[in-house]
Motif scaffolding. Structure first.
Motif, mmCIF file in Angstrom:
data_model
loop_
_atom_site.group_PDB
_atom_site.id
_atom_site.type_symbol
_atom_site.label_atom_id
_atom_site.label_comp_id
_atom_site.label_asym_id
_atom_site.label_seq_id
_atom_site.Cartn_x
_atom_site.Cartn_y
_atom_site.Cartn_z
ATOM 1 N N GLU A 95 0.846 -1.187 0.000
ATOM 2 C CA GLU A 95 0.000 0.000 0.000
ATOM 3 C C GLU A 95 0.883 1.240 0.000
ATOM 4 N N LEU A 96 0.623 2.154 -0.922
ATOM 5 C CA LEU A 96 1.315 3.444 -0.964
ATOM 6 C C LEU A 96 0.495 4.442 -0.156
ATOM 7 N N LEU A 97 1.034 4.855 0.981
ATOM 8 C CA LEU A 97 0.264 5.602 1.964
ATOM 9 C C LEU A 97 -0.017 7.044 1.551
ATOM 10 N N LYS A 98 0.777 7.610 0.666
ATOM 11 C CA LYS A 98 0.597 9.012 0.300
ATOM 12 C C LYS A 98 -0.328 9.208 -0.895
ATOM 13 N N TYR A 99 -0.899 8.128 -1.394
ATOM 14 C CA TYR A 99 -1.751 8.219 -2.579
ATOM 15 C C TYR A 99 -3.042 7.439 -2.361
ATOM 16 N N LYS A 100 -4.066 7.799 -3.118
ATOM 17 C CA LYS A 100 -5.353 7.125 -3.072
ATOM 18 C C LYS A 100 -5.716 6.613 -4.462
ATOM 19 N N ALA A 101 -6.521 5.549 -4.484
ATOM 20 C CA ALA A 101 -6.974 4.968 -5.741
ATOM 21 C C ALA A 101 -8.391 5.419 -6.050
ATOM 22 N N TYR A 102 -8.725 5.402 -7.327
ATOM 23 C CA TYR A 102 -10.053 5.819 -7.774
ATOM 24 C C TYR A 102 -11.092 4.784 -7.361
ATOM 25 N N ASN A 103 -12.213 5.265 -6.855
ATOM 26 C CA ASN A 103 -13.322 4.415 -6.420
ATOM 27 C C ASN A 103 -14.485 4.609 -7.391
ATOM 28 N N GLN A 104 -14.829 3.570 -8.142
ATOM 29 C CA GLN A 104 -15.894 3.683 -9.138
ATOM 30 C C GLN A 104 -17.260 3.928 -8.495
ATOM 31 N N LYS A 105 -17.458 3.432 -7.279
ATOM 32 C CA LYS A 105 -18.760 3.586 -6.623
ATOM 33 C C LYS A 105 -19.024 5.032 -6.209
ATOM 34 N N THR A 106 -17.983 5.703 -5.718
ATOM 35 C CA THR A 106 -18.154 7.090 -5.266
ATOM 36 C C THR A 106 -17.687 8.106 -6.301
ATOM 37 N N ASP A 107 -17.042 7.626 -7.387
ATOM 38 C CA ASP A 107 -16.493 8.503 -8.426
ATOM 39 C C ASP A 107 -15.483 9.485 -7.843
ATOM 40 N N ASN A 108 -14.716 9.012 -6.861
ATOM 41 C CA ASN A 108 -13.677 9.828 -6.234
ATOM 42 C C ASN A 108 -12.453 8.959 -5.937
ATOM 43 N N ALA A 109 -11.302 9.603 -5.778
ATOM 44 C CA ALA A 109 -10.087 8.895 -5.367
ATOM 45 C C ALA A 109 -10.051 8.883 -3.845
ATOM 46 N N ASP A 110 -10.757 7.913 -3.249
ATOM 47 C CA ASP A 110 -10.889 7.909 -1.793
ATOM 48 C C ASP A 110 -10.650 6.547 -1.150
ATOM 49 N N GLN A 111 -10.075 5.599 -1.915
ATOM 50 C CA GLN A 111 -9.808 4.304 -1.314
ATOM 51 C C GLN A 111 -8.307 4.022 -1.302
ATOM 52 N N PRO A 112 -7.832 3.149 -0.391
ATOM 53 C CA PRO A 112 -6.396 2.870 -0.297
ATOM 54 C C PRO A 112 -5.821 2.400 -1.629
ATOM 55 N N LEU A 113 -4.596 2.814 -1.888
ATOM 56 C CA LEU A 113 -3.962 2.451 -3.152
ATOM 57 C C LEU A 113 -3.033 1.262 -2.934
ATOM 58 N N TYR A 114 -3.456 0.114 -3.443
ATOM 59 C CA TYR A 114 -2.675 -1.115 -3.338
ATOM 60 C C TYR A 114 -2.096 -1.464 -4.708
ATOM 61 N N LEU A 115 -0.778 -1.577 -4.786
ATOM 62 C CA LEU A 115 -0.173 -2.134 -5.985
ATOM 63 C C LEU A 115 -0.278 -3.655 -5.964
#
Length: 598
Positions: A95-115
């Motif tokens: 998990e990259l702690l300084k970044y967020k991943a796009y959430n299709q349900k909320t249409d926002n980048a608000d979920q943890p970013l896991y490579l």
């Protein structure tokens, strides 16, 4: 003097026919694409069956691999949060702690970013024992031991001890050492096969755009040379790779081998829907000494931030696809530099792009002035060109072309000068095409109705999909298309219409171009559409200013008359063109005479 009355009925009919043909092609390729997707879906089902059989075989080989037998260990710092699985001794979560991943349900980048998560990455070292049985470390069960910022994973296989030692460092770096003892009693191999299976996770809003930016990246020749591969297969069997990585749009997972990977090969395939974008498989060999595997590696799970990539001194900055040669240099040393300076003023990303556009237009303004001056001169000499066309209407086309060029030469009009602005803007367009979807500083930066300037805006959502357009309409792309159409109408008035039958009407083609451009921009980065909206709006203003306040048609007419009276010196290019046309005319006359004799 001929007036520009816009599009007549014939042009409207031609425009409609060409649009119908264009949409016909779109629907044809859509049906073709649907058949290809069905075939891929069938292949994926077959692959799933194979994987299930393979997993069952692994379970039979490893009876100790049960859910209760699998343990995990964790490490973390301000940048990374890592988890390790005792099954295979692998990194099982990143998990990259300084970044967020796009959430299709909320249409926002608000979920943890896991490579890495949910077994999307599996790797291990494969070799054969003396009986010929294939052993892969990813099937072994390790015992984890945490000591500070290090995790030691230990496995025993028929008396041999295999250790994976992970040490978490700064700058998104994980040191990875492999140590074995007693392995020589089991195997006689002198090299181990490193196998890495990686499924790229969907992290961004624009799926198609992110998928096209996901590919293999690697360096060789002691880090001096770099290459990438976004095709189906990858083969580098003659080179020793210093590192191999899977690049995504803004992030990369890279493993570096201190002594290199040899005989490397890999393959990749797109995943059309779901959580993953692409499946990539890599295989390369690492050297064993005395049948013992004691090698040092380093994992990097990093954002594609140019200053960070350069700081490693591993040629990682080449991973960022900013374009080759001077295109990449333009992005690295001008557009990124310019963006950083303007952003330092405290402006939001959208207004930074606005100011950037104005600065670029100011730099190009001398070239644009020459272009519009040429356009005005062409307008003044249009009656003379029309006279030539009428005079040589039924004559040899070569003679008509020579007479037309003579009018241009006497008036001092250089037609080639009109190509210069277009030639200058082509590399700028390509540089920006690379810049906007790959510049991580723009990631997640919203502007008006666009929530992320590196992805498309979809305020207008459609209840159905349109081929090549998708299920939405980008407002920035629509606005850009409108201003390009207006600019086209304003600049096409002096365009000479085709005099020969069968020749396409260039005006109609110019009107179609902005509409086809919409299909390209609709799924591209909204920052790119915003830039070109501002750019073309400024072009319109410049045309109006030049037309009504700078250029005077009477002065231009007087200048042309003065040019006609001056003795003309024929340039090298004009001389070559004249000689070529005269030679072509002589050959044509000779062929005509031979035909008459026959």
């Amino acid at each position: 003097m001929q007036q520009n009355n816009g599009i007549d009925k014939k042009q409207m009919i031609s425009f409609a026919v060409l649009c119908l043909v264009l949409f016909g092609f779109m629907f044809y390729f859509q049906n073709k694409q649907m058949k290809e997707e069905e075939l891929k879906a069938q292949q994926q089902k077959t692959e799933q069956v194979k994987n299930a059989v393979k997993q069952a075989q692994v379970t039979n080989i490893n009876p100790n691999v049960t859910p209760n037998a699998i343990q995990t260990a964790s490490l973390g710092n301000n940048e990374l949060k890592l988890e390790f699985s005792s099954l295979g001794g692998q990194v099982s979560k990143v998990e990259l702690l300084k970044y967020k991943a796009y959430n299709q349900k909320t249409d926002n980048a608000d979920q943890p970013l896991y490579l890495i998560n949910k077994n999307n990455s599996k790797y291990g070292f494969q070799f054969k024992d003396k009986t010929g049985k294939v052993i892969n470390t990813k099937d072994l069960v390790f015992s984890p031991a945490v000591n500070g910022n290090a995790v030691t994973m230990t496995a025993n296989y028929n008396g041999a001890v295999i250790q994976f030692i992970y040490t978490l460092l700064d700058k998104y770096t994980l040191d990875f050492k492999v140590r074995t003892q007693g392995l020589a009693n089991i195997t006689a191999d002198n090299k181990a096969d490193f196998i890495w299976d990686y499924n790229v996770r969907n992290l961004e809003k624009g799926r198609a755009q992110e998928q096209s930016h996901s590919e293999f990246s690697y360096a060789f020749n002691n880090y001096k040379d770099y290459d990438y591969d976004g095709r189906t297969t990858m083969e580098e069997e003659k080179e020793t790779l210093n590192w191999i990585g899977v690049k995504q749009q803004f992030f990369a997972s890279v493993i570096e081998a201190k002594n290199g990977f040899t005989q490397s090969k890999g393959n990749q395939e797109n995943v059309e829907e779901g959580e993953y974008l692409k499946k990539l498989n890599y295989e390369g060999f690492v050297q064993m000494t005395g049948s013992e595997l004691n090698q040092d590696f380093t994992w990097y799970f990093m954002p594609l931030d140019l200053p960070l990539l350069k700081s490693y001194d591993k040629n990682f900055d080449e991973i960022l696809p900013l374009g080759w040669s001077f295109i990449g240099a333009m992005n690295r040393y001008f557009f990124m530099w310019l963006y950083a300076i303007i952003a330092g003023w405290g402006l939001s990303a959208g207004w930074v792009i606005f100011v950037m556009t104005i600065i670029v237009k100011l730099i190009l303004s001398p070239i644009m002035y020459k272009q519009h001056k040429l356009s005005a001169m062409m307008k003044v000499i249009r009656p003379e060109i029309d006279e030539v066309n009428a005079k040589f209407k039924d004559a040899d086309p070569m003679k008509k072309q020579q007479a037309t060029m003579e009018v241009y030469r006497k008036a001092g009009v250089n037609q080639m000068a009109g190509c210069l602005p277009a030639l200058v803007q082509i590399p700028i367009f390509y540089a920006l095409f690379r810049f906007f979807p790959n510049f991580i500083d723009l990631r997640g930066q919203g502007f008006w109705f666009a929530k992320d300037l590196t992805a498309y805006d979809d305020l207008i959502k459609l209840p159905f999909k349109i081929p090549f357009l998708g299920d939405h309409l980008s407002i920035f792309a629509l606005a850009c298309t409108v201003v390009i159409l207006i600019y086209t109408v304003m600049t096409s008035g002096n365009m000479q219409q085709p005099q020969q039958e069968g020749m396409p009407n260039m005006k109609v083609l110019m009107y179609i171009f902005p509409i086809t451009f919409l299909f390209f921009l609709n799924t591209s980065a909204s920052g790119l559409s915003w830039y070109y909206f501002v750019s073309n709006a400024i072009n319109i203003l410049i045309i109006l200013v030049i037309k009504y306040w700078i250029l005077d048609e009477k002065k231009i007419h007087a200048q042309i008359q003065s040019n006609k009276e001056k003795p003309k010196t024929e340039g090298k290019f004009q001389k070559r063109m004249r000689e070529m046309m005269e030679k072509a005319q002589e050959q044509q006359q000779a062929q005509e005479q031979q035909r008459k004799k026959k």
